[in-house]
Design an enzyme around this catalytic site. Structure first.
Site, mmCIF file in Angstrom:
data_model
loop_
_atom_site.group_PDB
_atom_site.id
_atom_site.type_symbol
_atom_site.label_atom_id
_atom_site.label_comp_id
_atom_site.label_asym_id
_atom_site.label_seq_id
_atom_site.Cartn_x
_atom_site.Cartn_y
_atom_site.Cartn_z
ATOM 1 N N LYS A 159 0.872 -1.181 0.000
ATOM 2 C CA LYS A 159 0.000 0.000 0.000
ATOM 3 C C LYS A 159 0.909 1.230 0.000
ATOM 4 C CE LYS A 159 -4.119 1.570 2.533
ATOM 5 N NZ LYS A 159 -5.074 1.684 1.444
HETATM 6 C C1 LIG Z 1 -6.881 -0.261 -3.811
HETATM 7 C C2 LIG Z 1 -7.499 -0.816 -2.569
HETATM 8 N N1 LIG Z 1 -8.014 -2.059 -2.578
HETATM 9 C C3 LIG Z 1 -8.585 -2.602 -1.505
HETATM 10 C C4 LIG Z 1 -8.676 -1.908 -0.317
HETATM 11 C C5 LIG Z 1 -9.302 -2.537 0.882
HETATM 12 O O1 LIG Z 1 -8.300 -2.830 1.827
HETATM 13 P P1 LIG Z 1 -8.608 -2.866 3.376
HETATM 14 O O2 LIG Z 1 -9.787 -3.752 3.557
HETATM 15 O O3 LIG Z 1 -7.369 -3.440 3.976
HETATM 16 O O4 LIG Z 1 -8.861 -1.475 3.804
HETATM 17 C C6 LIG Z 1 -8.163 -0.611 -0.256
HETATM 18 C C7 LIG Z 1 -8.259 0.157 0.982
HETATM 19 O O5 LIG Z 1 -7.306 0.473 1.590
HETATM 20 C C8 LIG Z 1 -7.549 -0.063 -1.402
HETATM 21 O O6 LIG Z 1 -7.044 1.172 -1.367
#
Ligand SMILES: Cc1ncc(COP(=O)(O)O)c(C=O)c1O
Length: 316
Positions: free
Chosen positions: A159
């Protein structure tokens, strides 16, 4: 959302005032997106405020950092304490939590050699990410003309700040065309994910979601929902998701820390089933919020109390 209620920020070991939490214009991350971050939510529970899935988010933060060679100069426990401390200082009972680790100022060569690693934690109240009615009524999405970058181009399981330019292109396009959110396809034409959410479809009483082979961020809410669904007795499969499968699904929903469990009611004008959130989605959403609020004690280990209850010591 606004930052109006945030008074304190954690930066490099100190709690500082919001107005002082600045960074220099020469910071490497500002030019090249060279930072990693997390998005968590802190929820109100009967035992006090609690960060949901703190451990999993910290795991992902350190993993994302190691992909980019960012050495976070704090131990996990220090960051966990810092997160709780900044929530307490701001006196939030519930909020969104954004730790960010980025390369600061030293060089503007692409290689961030010698750049210090700066660590900040922001918190702010954040209501339903996709709008007030989204959780109840569902959202309208469009298939983005922008593809999700392949994980061999940029590792999608990390991320990282710069990666979100792809999401920004997609969501800006979607909103400019009157939709709530974008759905990005991967380079093979399968569905990847939303600009900030993972996707589930429900078909014949079974849940299907994709995985890292489809260039997604492996969402923590995705894991939580898979666990909840299995505990409810549903079969959960992971595999490729085709667009026609989504259009013909019984139900579909997004998962994400910000978006929580958001039903999808329409894709490019085509209603999913009758265009209303379906019973499986509603059931999972209900248990999800029972878990985040601590009402469902089966999932209490997902909650990290911000101020653990003090043991009363009596002095004679
Ligand atoms: C591109 C993307 N996909 C999926 C998610 C979902 O991830 P999470 O459930 O860990 O927040 C996020 C959120 O952060 C995201 O930015």
């Amino acid at each position: 959302m606004t930052f109006d209620q945030t008074r304190w920020v954690w930066r490099n070991g100190d709690i500082i005032a919001w107005n002082e939490a600045n960074t220099h214009v020469s910071a490497h991350a500002l030019h090249y997106g060279s930072g990693v971050f997390e998005g968590m939510r802190c929820y109100e529970t009967d035992d006090g405020s609690a960060v949901f899935c703190l451990d999993a988010h910290l795991d992902r933060l350190y993993n994302s950092a190691s992909v980019y060679g960012i050495e976070i100069p704090y131990a996990r426990e220090e960051l966990a304490d810092a997160i709780c401390e900044v929530i307490r200082q701001n006196e939030f009972s519930s909020c969104y939590v954004r730790p960010l680790c980025y390369y600061g100022s030293s060089t503007l060569g692409v290689h961030p050699a010698g750049c210090p690693v700066e660590v900040v934690i922001l918190t702010w109240p954040w209501a339903a990410y996709l709008g007030a009615e989204s959780l109840e009524k569902g959202v309208r999405v469009t298939v983005s003309p922008w593809l999700k970058f392949h994980s061999q181009m940029i590792p999608t399981t990390a991320k990282a700040c710069g990666q979100y330019l792809n999401s920004i292109l997609a969501v800006r396009d979607a909103v400019s065309r009157g939709f709530d959110e974008a759905l990005l396809l991967d380079t093979d034409g399968h569905i990847a994910e939303g600009s900030g959410e993972n996707l589930f479809i429900v078909r014949d009483g079974q849940l299907v979601t994709n995985d890292e082979r489809h260039s997604i961020l492996l969402g923590i809410t995705r894991d939580v929902v898979m666990q909840i669904a299995r505990d409810l007795g549903y079969r959960v499969e992971t595999g490729a998701l085709r667009l026609d499968e989504l259009l013909n699904a019984d139900e579909a929903f997004f998962t994400g820390t910000a978006a929580e469990v958001t039903p999808i009611r329409e894709v490019d004008g085509v209603p999913i089933n009758d265009g209303h959130p379906g019973p499986v989605t509603e059931q999972i959403q209900e248990i999800f919020f029972a878990a985040t609020s601590g009402r469902d004690r089966r999932y209490k280990d997902w909650l990290h109390l911000v101020a653990p209850q003090q043991v009363e010591i009596s002095y004679q």
